[in-house]
Every structure is written in structure tokens, then in C-alpha cells.
Design an enzyme around this catalytic site. Structure first.
Site, PDB file in Angstrom:
ATOM      1  N   CYS A  83      34.096  29.411  54.459  1.00  0.00           N
ATOM      2  CA  CYS A  83      34.493  28.440  55.492  1.00  0.00           C
ATOM      3  C   CYS A  83      33.923  28.772  56.871  1.00  0.00           C
ATOM      4  CB  CYS A  83      36.004  28.406  55.653  1.00  0.00           C
ATOM      5  SG  CYS A  83      36.876  28.007  54.174  1.00  0.00           S
ATOM      6  N   ARG A 103      26.600  30.070  54.959  1.00  0.00           N
ATOM      7  CA  ARG A 103      27.746  30.822  54.455  1.00  0.00           C
ATOM      8  C   ARG A 103      28.241  30.275  53.122  1.00  0.00           C
ATOM      9  NH1 ARG A 103      30.412  33.071  59.283  1.00  0.00           N
ATOM     10  NH2 ARG A 103      32.475  32.832  58.410  1.00  0.00           N
ATOM     11  N   TRP A 148      35.138  26.144  51.939  1.00  0.00           N
ATOM     12  CA  TRP A 148      34.796  26.725  50.644  1.00  0.00           C
ATOM     13  C   TRP A 148      36.127  26.895  49.942  1.00  0.00           C
ATOM     14  CZ3 TRP A 148      35.543  31.380  47.914  1.00  0.00           C
ATOM     15  CH2 TRP A 148      34.616  31.632  46.895  1.00  0.00           C
ATOM     16  N   ASN A 186      39.906  29.203  58.746  1.00  0.00           N
ATOM     17  CA  ASN A 186      39.018  30.056  57.971  1.00  0.00           C
ATOM     18  C   ASN A 186      39.898  31.199  57.472  1.00  0.00           C
ATOM     19  OD1 ASN A 186      36.739  31.188  56.980  1.00  0.00           O
ATOM     20  ND2 ASN A 186      35.823  31.684  58.959  1.00  0.00           N
ATOM     21  N   GLY A 187      39.941  31.464  56.170  1.00  0.00           N
ATOM     22  CA  GLY A 187      40.772  32.574  55.699  1.00  0.00           C
ATOM     23  C   GLY A 187      41.887  32.076  54.806  1.00  0.00           C
ATOM     24  N   GLU A 227      21.254  45.156  40.235  1.00  0.00           N
ATOM     25  CA  GLU A 227      20.878  44.224  41.290  1.00  0.00           C
ATOM     26  C   GLU A 227      19.936  43.134  40.750  1.00  0.00           C
ATOM     27  OE1 GLU A 227      21.968  43.405  43.989  1.00  0.00           O
ATOM     28  OE2 GLU A 227      20.342  42.370  45.015  1.00  0.00           O
ATOM     29  N   LYS A 241      20.779  39.060  40.813  1.00  0.00           N
ATOM     30  CA  LYS A 241      19.934  38.007  41.401  1.00  0.00           C
ATOM     31  C   LYS A 241      19.777  36.841  40.427  1.00  0.00           C
ATOM     32  CE  LYS A 241      20.313  39.368  44.368  1.00  0.00           C
ATOM     33  NZ  LYS A 241      20.847  39.594  45.685  1.00  0.00           N
ATOM     34  N   GLU A 245      23.022  34.903  40.145  1.00  0.00           N
ATOM     35  CA  GLU A 245      23.366  34.175  41.373  1.00  0.00           C
ATOM     36  C   GLU A 245      22.545  32.922  41.565  1.00  0.00           C
ATOM     37  OE1 GLU A 245      24.636  36.939  45.068  1.00  0.00           O
ATOM     38  OE2 GLU A 245      22.706  37.429  44.203  1.00  0.00           O
ATOM     39  N   HIS A 296      25.193  52.033  22.700  1.00  0.00           N
ATOM     40  CA  HIS A 296      26.638  52.173  22.501  1.00  0.00           C
ATOM     41  C   HIS A 296      27.350  50.830  22.491  1.00  0.00           C
ATOM     42  CE1 HIS A 296      26.211  56.442  22.644  1.00  0.00           C
ATOM     43  NE2 HIS A 296      25.573  56.372  23.808  1.00  0.00           N
ATOM     44  N   LYS A 309      28.099  33.183  51.526  1.00  0.00           N
ATOM     45  CA  LYS A 309      27.322  34.265  52.121  1.00  0.00           C
ATOM     46  C   LYS A 309      28.227  35.382  52.630  1.00  0.00           C
ATOM     47  CE  LYS A 309      23.486  36.062  53.505  1.00  0.00           C
ATOM     48  NZ  LYS A 309      22.671  36.598  52.420  1.00  0.00           N
TER      49      LYS A 309
HETATM   50  C1  G6P Z   1      28.860  37.707  48.842  1.00  0.00           C
HETATM   51  C2  G6P Z   1      27.388  37.358  48.872  1.00  0.00           C
HETATM   52  C3  G6P Z   1      26.579  38.497  48.266  1.00  0.00           C
HETATM   53  C4  G6P Z   1      26.900  39.796  48.980  1.00  0.00           C
HETATM   54  C5  G6P Z   1      28.405  40.104  48.960  1.00  0.00           C
HETATM   55  C6  G6P Z   1      28.747  41.269  49.877  1.00  0.00           C
HETATM   56  O1  G6P Z   1      29.326  37.711  47.538  1.00  0.00           O
HETATM   57  O2  G6P Z   1      27.147  36.165  48.161  1.00  0.00           O
HETATM   58  O3  G6P Z   1      25.196  38.210  48.400  1.00  0.00           O
HETATM   59  O4  G6P Z   1      26.212  40.843  48.380  1.00  0.00           O
HETATM   60  O5  G6P Z   1      29.122  38.963  49.456  1.00  0.00           O
HETATM   61  O6  G6P Z   1      28.472  40.883  51.184  1.00  0.00           O
HETATM   62  P1  G6P Z   1      28.233  41.839  52.408  1.00  0.00           P
HETATM   63  O7  G6P Z   1      28.001  40.908  53.554  1.00  0.00           O
HETATM   64  O8  G6P Z   1      29.486  42.642  52.568  1.00  0.00           O
HETATM   65  O9  G6P Z   1      27.055  42.673  52.117  1.00  0.00           O
END
Ligand code: G6P
Length: 605
Positions: A2, A27, A72, A98-99, A479, A483, A486, A502, A600
Site C-alpha cells: 500500500c 511497491r 495491496w 498503510n499497514g 535465489e 526469481k 516471482e 534424499h 516491493k
Molecule cells: C518482498 C520483495 C522481495 C524482497 C523481500 C524483502 O517480498 O518482493 O523482492 O526480497 O520483500 O525485502 P527487503 O526490502 O527487506 O530486502
């Protein structure tokens, strides 16, 4: 997640607020809305979907006081009724939030007993109703009374139809920044969204309330006493929020990495002594020497950077290192013995779970070093010290350039500690020389974009992937898989290659390809054996390696990356994985910069 934007001044605030919402788009959001008081009545527009929908609905409506919001969904589905602003029954008062209001159910029940009927499923809707109930002509007082009843982590902006030139804003555990212009005031949840209008800002601390009127801003603390706060100056340059020649921000940010990697290193090398110097933190050598144990807290991509760092910190600096997922850690009762040094990694500096972990650790007496990309963010401000990534605004929701910059900064920090312990000066120097090559090497990986695109096209129809690796390539595989999940919405598992046998190897067949990160020199042979096991089960293998030798029988496709130290390979291998995920996503028609359901900066639990 948000976003809040509000304006009070002499210009058309609707246009300014809509532009502000666009700056918060990165965001992540699923609906948007705004409200104003043009003729003594609250007029609001709310739309599901993109801000463009809201813009269409708003047309040429204009107003000098506007509150605007991107939502959001947390409480209640993505519908117009659940989007913000939310109102009291009589539409006297409008609120954007927001929150999360944690005690909203209790408050809602109490209001319901008094006969209030709710029009949405949101937690926010209790606030305008509480304000309306407390209102006896004094808007600020009514807001203060309502805010005192709320529990949770939130930032909020409130307007009342009887006060068409007043705005009340408050923060508690969620960022809110007031921008002071010439005869106009701006409010946002992100200072980056203000910088085009003003650099003079006031950050609201927890429990603080801002009462904004045409004459200026009055501030109050949690005890309702009036306070004064100096404005702070936003130092960073306004980011170029354009995609340039690139189709997506994500691709632009992937391609920025030679520069961002170099920025993360810039002026931090102390070459003569083969070590590192950080101007941004004020720790004495004795503080570094006193470190007996390191605890890393982070979420998402930042967590993966933390895992990579834990290998380095133990291997090079010989300091026991523990990595914790912030959302789990915050509900533990952590043991923080003397000598514990905490690193909180967060690109945005706003992740609620990491912030909560930071606060708990500070309360237990630990020094918390933040590694952040966003100056002025809550984590950057609350940490004991902060190392900035200097990667520039990352707009794509999935983190790319910030991740590699995190790895660079964590490597430099490791080097600093290693040199104070076991690493010799020549070794330190050689390490720095190797790091200096990284921007050029990153470019060499990027130069293979069209080759990686071809591979992605070949595999775009597969719905299940494994990413495997050993030692430094294990967290890198986590990681790489993240990606793909996501942005391409493809099921991908990151796994330690040696652990496949395993259980997970049961899933391997011709329909489940593996991206094999075979770049760790120490574990190369062992990784090969693990890949043989996958090949024997008819699994297709895309190998990311520094050379083809020994891989003939295994690889269906290759991505070759330059050779460097094992500690630095995650940076280069990750760029290859980012490109693979990007092209997979494009091929599958996924929405790359703003993937569904993701945000974000996750400012709620
Ligand atoms: C969200 C984003 C991710 C990010 C994570 C942690 O889930 O979509 O891309 O890695 O938050 O965010 P930060 O800002 O704490 O690195």
C-alpha cells in the site's frame, strides 16, 4: 505494498497525487483511490486494477486537498468497496491506511453494537467510524482519540468534510514522511515520491501526529503534547524513473549491474592494507575485534544474500554466523550473548518483519548494522549503523541489482573482519584486485543475454524446475529459483545439490529440468556427481559454469560465466539466473515489473 500520497496547497492536488501514486506503483498494488472535499462534501473515486483506471474515473476533477492511495489487499478481497479511502457511515470522514490495525475485530464489534453498519471487509473502516464518533467540532482531537484506540503497525491520513483545508496524518511502525513546500504540503509513505516537489521533509516517528493546515504543519507526540522537529534534507538525487531503451524496469536494472556493483565498492577499498574502510559507520577497531558471533536477519532475496554471507563470514573471517528468517525470528526469544553483532539486510529498509527483528535485537543490547538501499528508510534510521548499497531506486518488484550490491557490501564487510583476524595483507590485496574485476565480468555475463534468451525460449513451456548448487552455489540456487517463481510464475525449487538424493530426486524426469550452478571450484567434482544422478533420471540440465570441461555428458545447455573467487561467483551466477528468469517470464507473457500478489516493500506481517 500500500502507498499513501496526500497534498494540501494551492495547485491541483489531484494531478499531483495521481503522479505521486505512479511513483509508488513499484511497491505493488491491486486497486487505487482518492478523496477530496470540493464543496463541503467528500467526493471519492476508487477503482480496482491499475492507476490508469482511476485516472479515467477521475477525469478533470480537481481539488486543493487530496488523499490518495494504492492498496495491496490484506483484509478483504480486491474490490472497489475494500479499496481506500474508507469512510464512516455518513461519509463525513475519509481515511487511507498503510499497514494493519491488529485489534480491528474488537473495535468493529464494539462499533457494530452501537449500530454502525460496515460497507467493507477492511480493518481500515473502523478508523473513520471512530473519528466520526469522537468528533464534536475539533477534528484534530477526534483523530487523536480515535488513534489512541488503535493497535498495530500503520501510517494513516484522515480528512473531514467540515475541515476542507485540514489534513491529519499519523504513523506507528510504518513510514510516513511530510514534505514541506512553498505554501504547500505533501505526504507520502516513501520519500522518493516527494523529491520532485521538495527536499525538506519531516519523518513521523512512532505515535506522532501531523496536523496539516494551509499555514503550516503542527506536530504532536503520543501523549498529545505539541512538539517541534527540525526538517531533514533529502540528500539523494531524484531517480530517473524511466525504463529508457528497455522493455521493463527489471531488465534495465539487470543491465545496470556493472555500474551498481562498482558503486557499492566505490571509495570503500583500502588497497594499501588489503582491507576495507566504511565511512558510513562509526565503529572502532576494538568494536570489530569484539565480535564473537554474527546474527543475520532478513527476508526474501535479502535472506539469500545473508546465506551467502554466512559462508564467507565463517570461511574467511572465522566468525560463527547464524542466518534467521525475520518473520520466524521475531517470535523467538533470541539469545543475544555479549559479542553478538547483528546484520539486518533489507533493500527497501521497510520490511516489517526485519524491522521487528531489529527492534527486538536492539532492545536486547545488540549493535545492529543495517544493509539498505533506501536512505531515510525506517530500518536505515533505526539501526545502530547502516551501510548503503548505492544501487539507485529499484523499481522492479523482484530484486536484482540490489541483491548483487548486497553481496558486494557483505563481501567487503567480511574482508574487513577477515583482515582483522586471519587474512594476510597480500591475500587481502589479491581479494580486492579480484573484486575490481567484477563490473567488467558482470558485463561479460550480460553480453550473453541473447544466448540466455534462446535457452529460455527452449525451456519456456516447462512448469517445474530445480536450481541446484553446492557451497556458495547453494544459496545462489535459492535465489535463482526465487526469481523464476516471482516473475515467470514457474514452480522452481532451489536445493543443495548433495541433498537431492534424499528425496527431491524423485521428482526428476524429462519434464523437470535442472539449472545446475556448477561454479564453485571447491565443490566442482562433487557437484558433477550429483548432476550425473539427475542425468541418469532423464533430467534435462542447463549448466551455469566457468568452463565446459567435464560437463559434456551432463549439459543439455551451457551458460558460461567468468572465473573468479568462489566467494564472488554468486554475483556473476545470479546475473545469469536473473536473465534466464526474465526471458522465461517474457516468453510466458507474465507481468514482469509488477508480478501478481507481490509487493516491493512488505510493510505488514
Ligand atoms: C518482498 C520483495 C522481495 C524482497 C523481500 C524483502 O517480498 O518482493 O523482492 O526480497 O520483500 O525485502 P527487503 O526490502 O527487506 O530486502
Amino acid at each position: 505494498m500500500c502507498g499513501i500520497y496526500a497534498y494540501l496547497g494551492h495547485r491541483n492536488g489531484v494531478k499531483i497525487a495521481l503522479d505521486g501514486l505512479h511513483r509508488l506503483e513499484y511497491r505493488g498494488y491491486d486497486s487505487a483511490g482518492l478523496a477530496a472535499i470540493p464543496n463541503g462534501e467528500i467526493v471519492a473515486f476508487r477503482e480496482v486494477g491499475k492507476i490508469a483506471e482511476l485516472e479515467k474515473a477521475v477525469g478533470d476533477f480537481s481539488a486543493n486537498l487530496v488523499i490518495a492511495h494504492t492498496r495491496w489487499a490484506t483484509h478483504g478481497k480486491v474490490t472497489r468497496e475494500n479499496s481506500h479511502p474508507q469512510f464512516d457511515e455518513k461519509k463525513n470522514c475519509a481515511v487511507i491506511l498503510n499497514g494493519i490495525i491488529e485489534n480491528y475485530q474488537t473495535l468493529r464489534e464494539a462499533l457494530r453494537k452501537e449500530g454502525v453498519k460496515f460497507a467493507s471487509d477492511t480493518d481500515t473502516e473502523v478508523i473513520p467510524n471512530l473519528v466520526a464518533r469522537a468528533y464534536e467540532g475539533d477534528f484534530l482531537r477526534a483523530c487523536q482519540q480515535a488513534l489512541l484506540l488503535l493497535k498495530g503497525s500503520f501510517a494513516v491520513a484522515i480528512i473531514h468534510k467540515n475541515h476542507p483545508r485540514e489534513l491529519v496524518v499519523a504513523a506507528n511502525g510504518s513510514p510516513l514522511v511530510i514534505g514541506i513546500g512553498a505554501g504547500e504540503t505533501f505526504v507520502s509513505s516513501d520519500p522518493n515520491a516527494l523529491i520532485h516537489h521538495t527536499r525538506e521533509v519531516i519523518y513521523l516517528a512512532d505515535g506522532e501526529i501531523g496536523y496539516i493546515k494551509p499555514e503550516g504543519v503542527e506536530l504532536f507526540d503520543a501523549t498529545m503534547s505539541q512538539i517541534s522537529k527540525k526538517t531533514e534534507k533529502l540528500l539523494h538525487e531524484a531517480e530517473e524513473m524511466s525504463k529508457g531503451q528497455f522493455e521493463h524496469y527489471t531488465l534495465k536494472e539487470i543491465f545496470e549491474q556493472p555500474r551498481t556493483i562498482s558503486n557499492a565498492m566505490m571509495s570503500r577499498f583500502f588497497e594499501e592494507w588489503g582491507t576495507v574502510a566504511f565511512d558510513d559507520i562509526n565503529l572502532a577497531i576494538s568494536d570489530y575485534i569484539a565480535i564473537k558471533r554474527i546474527l543475520i536477519v532478513a527476508c526474501g532475496t535479502s535472506l539469500h544474500a545473508g546465506y551467502v554471507a554466512s559462508y564467507m563470514l565463517e570461511d574467511l573471517a572465522r566468525i560463527p554466523t547464524q542466518v534467521e528468517i525475520s518473520s520466524e525470528f521475531r517470535y523467538k526469544n533470541p539469545i543475544v550473548p555479549e559479542g553478538t553483532f547483528v546484520i539486518a539486510i533489507s533493500q527497501s529498509g521497510e520490511t516489517a518483519d526485519t524491522l521487528a527483528a531489529l527492534r527486538e535485537l536492539k532492545a536486547k543490547g545488540a549493535y545492529v548494522l543495517a544493509i539498505c538501499n533506501v536512505p531515510g528508510s525506517t530500518i536505515a534510521r533505526e539501526a545502530s549503523g547502516c551501510l548503503f548499497l548505492r544501487a539507485g531506486a529499484e523499481i522492479g518488484v523482484c530484486s536484482t541489482k540490489a541483491f548483487t550490491s548486497q553481496l558486494v557490501v557483505l563481501t567487503l564487510f567480511t574482508l574487513l573482519l577477515a583482515r582483522m583476524r586471519h587474512m594476510s595483507k597480500p591475500e587481502g590485496r589479491k581479494f580486492l584486485q579480484m573484486m575490481e574485476k567484477l563490473p567488467g565480468q558482470a558485463q561479460l555475463v550480460l553480453d550473453q543475454a541473447s544466448h540466455i534468451e534462446k535457452i529460455a525460449k527452449k525451456y519456456a513451456q516447462y512448469n517445474d524446475f530445480f536450481f541446484v548448487g553446492r557451497r556458495y552455489m547453494f544459496p545462489t540456487s535459492l535465489e535463482g529459483a526465487l526469481k523464476l517463481k516471482e516473475i515467470a510464475y514457474v514452480n522452481a525449487n532451489g536445493y543443495a545439490a548433495g541433498e537431492m538424493k534424499h528425496g527431491p530426486i524423485a521428482l526428476i524426469n524429462e519434464n523437470c529440468p535442472t539449472v545446475a550452478l556448477a561454479c564453485d571450484k571447491v565443490m566442482f567434482e562433487k557437484t558433477l556427481s550429483n548432476l550425473m544422478e539427475i542425468k541418469a533420471r532423464h533430467g534435462k540440465v542447463i549448466v551455469v559454469a566457468t568452463k565446459k570441461d567435464g560437463l559434456d555428458e551432463i549439459a543439455d545447455d551451457y551458460i558460461l560465466i567468468p572465473e573468479t573467487y568462489d566467494e564472488l561467483t554468486p554475483i556473476l551466477a545470479s546475473i545469469a539466473c536473473q536473465l534466464f528468469a526474465y526471458y522465461m517470464a517474457r516468453e510466458r507473457g507474465a507481468e514482469i515489473d509488477k508480478p501478481r500478489n507481490l509487493a516491493k516493500a512488505v510493510t505488514v506481517e
